[in-house]
Design a protein around this motif. Structure first.
Motif, PDB file in Angstrom:
ATOM      1  N   GLY A   1      45.235  50.585  31.869  1.00 31.48           N
ATOM      2  CA  GLY A   1      44.227  49.652  31.383  1.00 31.48           C
ATOM      3  C   GLY A   1      43.468  49.046  32.557  1.00 31.48           C
ATOM      4  N   LEU A   2      42.240  48.582  32.333  1.00 28.62           N
ATOM      5  CA  LEU A   2      41.406  48.039  33.402  1.00 28.62           C
ATOM      6  C   LEU A   2      40.671  46.810  32.888  1.00 28.62           C
ATOM      7  N   ILE A   3      40.765  45.689  33.637  1.00 26.35           N
ATOM      8  CA  ILE A   3      40.040  44.481  33.279  1.00 26.35           C
ATOM      9  C   ILE A   3      39.314  43.950  34.511  1.00 26.35           C
ATOM     10  N   THR A   4      38.277  43.157  34.284  1.00 32.98           N
ATOM     11  CA  THR A   4      37.523  42.531  35.365  1.00 32.98           C
ATOM     12  C   THR A   4      37.694  41.028  35.280  1.00 32.98           C
ATOM     13  N   LEU A   5      38.119  40.413  36.372  1.00 33.38           N
ATOM     14  CA  LEU A   5      38.343  38.974  36.396  1.00 33.38           C
ATOM     15  C   LEU A   5      37.128  38.236  36.936  1.00 33.38           C
ATOM     16  N   LYS A   6      36.949  37.011  36.435  1.00 32.09           N
ATOM     17  CA  LYS A   6      35.954  36.085  36.948  1.00 32.09           C
ATOM     18  C   LYS A   6      36.685  34.980  37.703  1.00 32.09           C
ATOM     19  N   PRO A   7      35.980  34.217  38.541  1.00 32.55           N
ATOM     20  CA  PRO A   7      36.651  33.132  39.273  1.00 32.55           C
ATOM     21  C   PRO A   7      37.416  32.198  38.347  1.00 32.55           C
ATOM     22  N   ASN A   8      38.583  31.773  38.819  1.00 29.06           N
ATOM     23  CA  ASN A   8      39.497  30.891  38.088  1.00 29.06           C
ATOM     24  C   ASN A   8      40.112  31.571  36.870  1.00 29.06           C
ATOM     25  N   GLN A   9      40.217  32.891  36.916  1.00 33.08           N
ATOM     26  CA  GLN A   9      40.965  33.641  35.914  1.00 33.08           C
ATOM     27  C   GLN A   9      42.162  34.314  36.582  1.00 33.08           C
ATOM     28  N   LYS A  10      43.245  34.410  35.802  1.00 29.27           N
ATOM     29  CA  LYS A  10      44.467  35.047  36.297  1.00 29.27           C
ATOM     30  C   LYS A  10      44.875  36.163  35.334  1.00 29.27           C
ATOM     31  N   ALA A  11      45.126  37.341  35.883  1.00 28.50           N
ATOM     32  CA  ALA A  11      45.685  38.443  35.101  1.00 28.50           C
ATOM     33  C   ALA A  11      47.194  38.414  35.269  1.00 28.50           C
ATOM     34  N   ILE A  12      47.904  38.438  34.144  1.00 26.49           N
ATOM     35  CA  ILE A  12      49.366  38.373  34.175  1.00 26.49           C
ATOM     36  C   ILE A  12      49.922  39.600  33.485  1.00 26.49           C
ATOM     37  N   PHE A  13      50.716  40.367  34.230  1.00 27.23           N
ATOM     38  CA  PHE A  13      51.341  41.572  33.682  1.00 27.23           C
ATOM     39  C   PHE A  13      52.825  41.326  33.502  1.00 27.23           C
ATOM     40  N   ASP A  14      53.307  41.479  32.272  1.00 27.35           N
ATOM     41  CA  ASP A  14      54.727  41.307  31.971  1.00 27.35           C
ATOM     42  C   ASP A  14      55.444  42.637  32.222  1.00 27.35           C
ATOM     43  N   LYS A  15      56.297  42.670  33.243  1.00 26.27           N
ATOM     44  CA  LYS A  15      56.974  43.915  33.601  1.00 26.27           C
ATOM     45  C   LYS A  15      57.958  44.369  32.529  1.00 26.27           C
ATOM     46  N   ALA A  16      58.465  43.441  31.761  1.00 34.34           N
ATOM     47  CA  ALA A  16      59.454  43.797  30.725  1.00 34.34           C
ATOM     48  C   ALA A  16      58.795  44.461  29.523  1.00 34.34           C
ATOM     49  N   THR A  17      57.663  43.914  29.086  1.00 31.78           N
ATOM     50  CA  THR A  17      57.007  44.425  27.876  1.00 31.78           C
ATOM     51  C   THR A  17      55.832  45.355  28.167  1.00 31.78           C
TER      52      THR A  17
ATOM     53  N   VAL B   1      45.101  37.559  30.196  1.00 33.25           N
ATOM     54  CA  VAL B   1      44.243  36.826  31.116  1.00 33.25           C
ATOM     55  C   VAL B   1      44.197  35.371  30.677  1.00 33.25           C
ATOM     56  N   GLU B   2      44.364  34.450  31.652  1.00 35.56           N
ATOM     57  CA  GLU B   2      44.285  33.026  31.338  1.00 35.56           C
ATOM     58  C   GLU B   2      43.432  32.311  32.373  1.00 35.56           C
ATOM     59  N   MET B   3      42.874  31.173  31.970  1.00 35.19           N
ATOM     60  CA  MET B   3      42.072  30.356  32.875  1.00 35.19           C
ATOM     61  C   MET B   3      43.003  29.476  33.714  1.00 35.19           C
ATOM     62  N   VAL B   4      42.706  29.374  35.013  1.00 32.77           N
ATOM     63  CA  VAL B   4      43.494  28.534  35.913  1.00 32.77           C
ATOM     64  C   VAL B   4      42.533  27.883  36.913  1.00 32.77           C
ATOM     65  N   TYR B   5      43.062  26.917  37.652  1.00 32.50           N
ATOM     66  CA  TYR B   5      42.323  26.396  38.797  1.00 32.50           C
ATOM     67  C   TYR B   5      42.840  27.166  40.009  1.00 32.50           C
ATOM     68  N   ALA B   6      42.093  28.187  40.445  1.00 24.41           N
ATOM     69  CA  ALA B   6      42.591  29.143  41.440  1.00 24.41           C
ATOM     70  C   ALA B   6      43.118  28.488  42.718  1.00 24.41           C
ATOM     71  N   PRO B   7      42.430  27.449  43.279  1.00 28.46           N
ATOM     72  CA  PRO B   7      42.969  26.852  44.507  1.00 28.46           C
ATOM     73  C   PRO B   7      44.370  26.278  44.353  1.00 28.46           C
ATOM     74  N   SER B   8      44.734  25.896  43.122  1.00 30.89           N
ATOM     75  CA  SER B   8      46.092  25.362  42.923  1.00 30.89           C
ATOM     76  C   SER B   8      47.142  26.458  43.040  1.00 30.89           C
ATOM     77  N   VAL B   9      46.731  27.708  42.783  1.00 31.93           N
ATOM     78  CA  VAL B   9      47.660  28.836  42.892  1.00 31.93           C
ATOM     79  C   VAL B   9      47.926  29.173  44.353  1.00 31.93           C
ATOM     80  N   THR B  10      46.937  28.894  45.214  1.00 34.50           N
ATOM     81  CA  THR B  10      47.043  29.298  46.624  1.00 34.50           C
ATOM     82  C   THR B  10      47.375  28.132  47.551  1.00 34.50           C
ATOM     83  N   VAL B  11      47.865  27.016  46.977  1.00 33.52           N
ATOM     84  CA  VAL B  11      48.234  25.860  47.808  1.00 33.52           C
ATOM     85  C   VAL B  11      49.270  26.252  48.859  1.00 33.52           C
TER      86      VAL B  11
END
Length: 323
Positions: free
Chosen positions: A216-232, A237-247
């Motif tokens: 599968g292929l998706i395109t992200l925009k700023p302040n979006q996070k792609a989350i892949f569940d390895k189990a399932t 894709v969810e909205m986030v405040y990106a700088p908080s992820v890279t603190v």
């Protein structure tokens, strides 16, 4: 030394060699068994004719002339064959050199560099100028020289990428289950996210994220996070405040034109608390940054110098009250 000169050979057969010439002949014989056999066979032919009791001096002289002429032709033929051999080897050699140059400049140096970060964040500059911050317990593999078509690296753990722009060569980061493709941007890649997930968070620009398991292929925009569940195998894709992820990469929490409710939401995610707000202008925006600390108490204390509020903390409940 490849061949004996005609003069040295004649002097040897006629017994006129100097000491220096004899030393040269000796070195030539010692350098190759074939050289020794050839010289001895020539010497046998010469003396077989010279010691013939039925040959008059004139015939001997003519035989010597023919012998030296034959030797001269043989030497020329050997020299021609030698030159052809040298040219063939040279052609092969330069062919290999050209192939190596082609591989080096068009496919990149295939040697790989592996960088590991153990107990602290490590900053790395890649061959194209891209800056990478490796989080603790992470590994990055990349080639000594990037090729002309792509710039591909492999990640195990978490890293923040500030990718140098290059429209002709996409920058690829391969994890366990996801692969990103960008031209120039800022994003965070974590192969060891919460709950066994793999995550890509975009801070600036644009990034394509490929699901390597299901294609599968998706395109992200700023302040979006792609989350892949390895189990399932599911990807969301969810909205986030990106700088908080890279603190984690510099321990600074930045705020740019953010409302107090947005700032509180960022702090909630970083410190796993619940924040309520009272008597503060929720439409006012603030810009600045605050250094992360182990305790949210210290962060709120520092933040209160810029935003007029006081706070109360009870367990994981925090109340921000306007002054």
């Amino acid at each position: 030394m490849d061949q004996l000169s005609d003069k040295i050979l004649k002097d040897y057969l006629l017994g006129r060699c100097s000491t220096k010439e004899l030393e040269e002949i000796d070195r030539w014989i010692q350098s190759s068994e074939a050289n020794a056999k050839w010289l001895f066979s020539v010497e046998d032919m010469y003396y077989a004719g010279k010691h013939n009791p039925y040959a008059d001096p004139a015939k001997i002289q003519r035989a010597e002339i023919r012998l030296f002429q034959e030797l001269s032709r043989e030497r020329q033929e050997r020299r021609r064959i030698h030159i052809q051999s040298v040219l063939r080897y040279a052609a092969v050699f330069f062919g290999l050199v050209l192939m190596g140059v082609f591989i080096y400049y068009y496919q990149g140096d295939t040697r790989m560099v592996e960088i590991a970060s153990t107990n602290q964040v490590k900053e790395v500059t890649l061959p194209d100028g891209t800056h990478v911050w490796l989080n603790k317990s992470s590994r990055l593999k990349y080639p000594v020289v990037f090729g002309t078509e792509t710039r591909k690296v492999e990640l195990e753990g978490e890293a923040l990428f500030h990718v140098t722009k290059d429209k002709k060569r996409p920058f690829l980061v391969k994890g366990d289950c996801l692969e990103t493709r960008v031209l120039g941007t800022v994003f965070n890649f974590n192969t060891q996210g919460k709950g066994g997930s793999e995550e890509v968070t975009l801070q600036e620009g644009k990034v394509m994220v490929e699901n390597l398991r299901q294609k599968g292929l998706i395109t992200l925009k700023p302040n979006q996070k792609a989350i892949f569940d390895k189990a399932t195998g599911a990807m969301a894709v969810e909205m986030v405040y990106a700088p908080s992820v890279t603190v984690w990469h510099n321990n600074m929490i930045p705020f740019v034109n953010m409302r107090i409710t947005e700032i509180a939401s960022v702090l909630e995610k970083i410190y796993h608390v619940k924040i309520t707000i009272a008597h503060l202008d929720k439409e006012a925006t603030y810009t600045g940054d605050v250094r992360r600390s182990e305790s949210i108490d210290t962060v709120l204390e520092n933040l209160s110098y810029s935003i007029p509020f006081k706070y109360q903390i009870e367990g994981n409940q925090v109340k921000m009250i306007g002054k």
